[in-house]
Design an enzyme around this catalytic site. Sequence first.
Site, PDB file in Angstrom:
ATOM      1  N   ASP A 160       0.844  -1.189   0.000  1.00  0.00           N
ATOM      2  CA  ASP A 160       0.000   0.000   0.000  1.00  0.00           C
ATOM      3  C   ASP A 160       0.884   1.246   0.000  1.00  0.00           C
ATOM      4  O   ASP A 160       2.036   1.200  -0.459  1.00  0.00           O
ATOM      5  CB  ASP A 160      -0.927  -0.052   1.238  1.00  0.00           C
ATOM      6  CG  ASP A 160      -2.273   0.597   0.948  1.00  0.00           C
ATOM      7  OD1 ASP A 160      -2.303   1.834   0.815  1.00  0.00           O
ATOM      8  OD2 ASP A 160      -3.285  -0.122   0.839  1.00  0.00           O
ATOM      9  N   ASP A 184      14.108   2.325   0.286  1.00  0.00           N
ATOM     10  CA  ASP A 184      14.841   2.227   1.547  1.00  0.00           C
ATOM     11  C   ASP A 184      13.985   1.439   2.526  1.00  0.00           C
ATOM     12  O   ASP A 184      12.893   1.002   2.181  1.00  0.00           O
ATOM     13  CB  ASP A 184      15.195   3.621   2.103  1.00  0.00           C
ATOM     14  CG  ASP A 184      13.976   4.488   2.348  1.00  0.00           C
ATOM     15  OD1 ASP A 184      12.925   3.946   2.740  1.00  0.00           O
ATOM     16  OD2 ASP A 184      14.056   5.718   2.131  1.00  0.00           O
ATOM     17  N   HIS A 193      -3.702   6.102   3.246  1.00  0.00           N
ATOM     18  CA  HIS A 193      -4.499   4.949   2.830  1.00  0.00           C
ATOM     19  C   HIS A 193      -4.025   3.650   3.488  1.00  0.00           C
ATOM     20  O   HIS A 193      -4.823   2.880   4.046  1.00  0.00           O
ATOM     21  CB  HIS A 193      -4.431   4.842   1.299  1.00  0.00           C
ATOM     22  CG  HIS A 193      -5.281   3.777   0.710  1.00  0.00           C
ATOM     23  ND1 HIS A 193      -4.802   2.505   0.440  1.00  0.00           N
ATOM     24  CD2 HIS A 193      -6.573   3.777   0.311  1.00  0.00           C
ATOM     25  CE1 HIS A 193      -5.777   1.777  -0.100  1.00  0.00           C
ATOM     26  NE2 HIS A 193      -6.865   2.531  -0.188  1.00  0.00           N
ATOM     27  N   ILE A 211      -9.348   1.870  18.236  1.00  0.00           N
ATOM     28  CA  ILE A 211     -10.207   0.869  17.646  1.00  0.00           C
ATOM     29  C   ILE A 211      -9.607  -0.525  17.827  1.00  0.00           C
ATOM     30  O   ILE A 211      -8.495  -0.679  18.308  1.00  0.00           O
ATOM     31  CB  ILE A 211     -10.388   1.139  16.134  1.00  0.00           C
ATOM     32  CG1 ILE A 211      -9.027   1.151  15.422  1.00  0.00           C
ATOM     33  CG2 ILE A 211     -11.124   2.444  15.900  1.00  0.00           C
ATOM     34  CD1 ILE A 211      -9.102   0.770  13.976  1.00  0.00           C
ATOM     35  N   SER A 373     -11.252  -0.947  -0.844  1.00  0.00           N
ATOM     36  CA  SER A 373      -9.998  -0.932  -0.082  1.00  0.00           C
ATOM     37  C   SER A 373     -10.215  -1.257   1.388  1.00  0.00           C
ATOM     38  O   SER A 373      -9.343  -1.829   2.037  1.00  0.00           O
ATOM     39  CB  SER A 373      -9.354   0.463  -0.132  1.00  0.00           C
ATOM     40  OG  SER A 373      -8.617   0.641  -1.300  1.00  0.00           O
TER      41      SER A 373
HETATM   42 CA    CA Z   1      -6.977  -0.223  20.076  1.00  0.00          CA
HETATM   43 CA    CA Z   2      11.884   6.016   1.155  1.00  0.00          CA
END
Ligand code: CA
Ligand code: CA
Length: 532
Positions: A160, A184, A193, A211, A373
Site C-alpha cells: 500500500d 529504503d 491509505h 479501535i 480498499s
Molecule cells: Ca486499540
Molecule cells: Ca523512502
Amino acid sequence: MEKKMRKIIFILTTSVPVILLLTTSVPVIFSIEKESFYSAQSNRETQVVRGEILVKFKSGVSQSKKMSILTNSNAQIRGGLNKLNIELIKLPAGMSVQEAVEYYRNLTEVEFAEPNYIRKAFATPNDTSYNQQWGLSKIYAEDAWSKVTVSSAIIVAVIDSGVWLSHPDLLLNLTTGYDFVTPDDNPNDDNGHGTHVAGIIAAATNNGQGIAGVAGGNYLSGQTTPGVRIMPVKALGADGMGKDSDISAGIIYAADNGAKIINMSFGGDGYSNVLSTSCSYAYDKGCIMVAASGNDGKEGVAYPAAFNNIIAVGASDQSDKKASFSNYGNNLTSVTLVAPGVGILSTLPNANPGPDPDAMWDSTGYGNSNGTSMATPFVSGVVALLLSQNSNLSFEEVFKTLTKTADDIESPGWDKYTGYGRLNALASLGFSIKVPEEKPSNAPNPFYPNSLVQTKKTTKIYLPQTLRGPSPTLRVYNIAGELVRTVQSNSSSRVEWDGKNDQGDTVANGIYLYVVQTDKGIGQGKVTLIKE
Ligand SMILES: [Ca+2]
Ligand SMILES: [Ca+2]
Ligand SMILES: [Ca+2]
Ligand SMILES: [Ca+2]
C-alpha cells in the site's frame, strides 16, 4: 476473552478533512508521470507510466544480445525484477509506450513486452459521519475471537502507501517492511491509505484506546496476546498510485520474507503478465492474496483481484447491500465475496502525511473511509484468524472456507454483485474442510512438472507409467471444488483439456485442479490456465 473484548473504546470522529495545502516554496513532485495506452486485448485506454516498459526476454537470450537490442533502440535497462527475469526498460525521449511495446513484442527474442501499468488505491475519503465499527459486529468478529487466539507468527503484508509507523494503535503489531517507491527500509505512510487498511486488519485490541482490528490480538493488561504482524510494504506513492514494477517487487519481497497473507487494496484495468507472474510467484510460495474489486461501480473486476489465485473482495454496507461503488462481475471467478466497506472507522496519520491534497489524516489519529480498499482488509484479517487456527491451510482451502461460510445476501445464492455473499468470521472458523470425494489418498506416482505441456490451445497431461491404462478419464475442478469438465481420452498415456467447461464455454483464467483416473488408479495435479 469473549466479554472483555467488547470493551472497545470508540473514538468519535468527524469526517476526514480535505487539506488543500501544497508547499509553494519548494515544488514537490510526487506523482507518477503518466501517458495513456490503448490495449487491443481489452479494447480500452489505460493510464501507464510514461517512458518505461517491462520486458521479459526468452530464456537463452544472452546478456550481450539484450544489450545490443537495447542499444539499437536507444533504450536502457533501469532495473527490473531479477527473480522473474523481467527488465524495466527506460525508453529514449520521444518514444511512446505504445510504439515501444509494439516494437519489442515483434522481436523474436522477447517473451512479452508491456506497459508499466498504474494501479490506484481504492478508498474514497468520506464525509458521512459513522462513528462505530459496525463492520466488526456484522461479520461476528467478537464471537470469532472467543474461538481462536490470534497467532503473532502470522505476517500480513500490506502492500500500500506504507503505514504511519508511530501510530500508538498499530506499533505493537508491526514488523519490518520496505519502501519500493523511494527505495529504503522506511515504509512510513505519506498518503494515509495504507494506515487505514492496516488498522482494519490489526489495530491493537483491548489496549484502552482507539479501535480494534480484526486480528489485533488482546492487549488487556495481565493477559496480553499480541496480534498478527503487519508488514508495511510501500508500493503506492503519496498520491495513492503505484506502478506494476514497484507493486511486483513488493509482492516478491513479501513472499520471500515470510508473509502468509498479502493485502492489496488497489488495482487497475490493465491485464499484466508482470503482475500475474509476480502473483503466481507468491502463490507458489503459499501466500494467500486478497485484493479489492475496484470502486467504479461497474462490471469488471480490477487486476490483481481478477486473477484466479487471488480472493477478490467487494464492499457491502450496514444493511448488507452491495455498496454502489463496488465493482462486480459476471462469472464465478469475479467478486469472490463482499465485506464491510462503507463508513469504516480505522487508524489514520495524526498529522498531514504528505503533499497530496486528498491525503487521509485526522488529528485524532482515526477517521472513516469508504471503499473496496476497506472491505479487503476485513477478509485479510479473517484469513489471519483462520491461519491462527491452522497455519497449514492452502489458498484453495481458505477460498473454499470463506465462500462456503459467507452469509448469502442480495439475490439468493451466488450472484454477480456480491459473489458468494458477505464475510462471516465466526462461521468461517467453525468450518472444517471436507476433502473432495475423489481426492486420492494413495496416488500411484505424483505427476512431475514435465508431465504437463501447455500450448495456447490445450493442456496435455502425460500419465506416469504406473497409471497408464485404457481410456483415462480427466476431471477438472475450479478452486471452489466444482466440477468444470469431464473428458474421456482415447490415448492410454495422455489426457488433454482444451480449457472449456462441459457447456463448451472457455473457462476463466486461473488455477484448476485435475484428477486423472484409469483402471490402475487415480492421480491429481494443478494447472494454471492463462489465455490472452
Ligand atoms: Ca486499540
Ligand atoms: Ca523512502
Ligand atoms: Ca480473483
Ligand atoms: Ca446472493
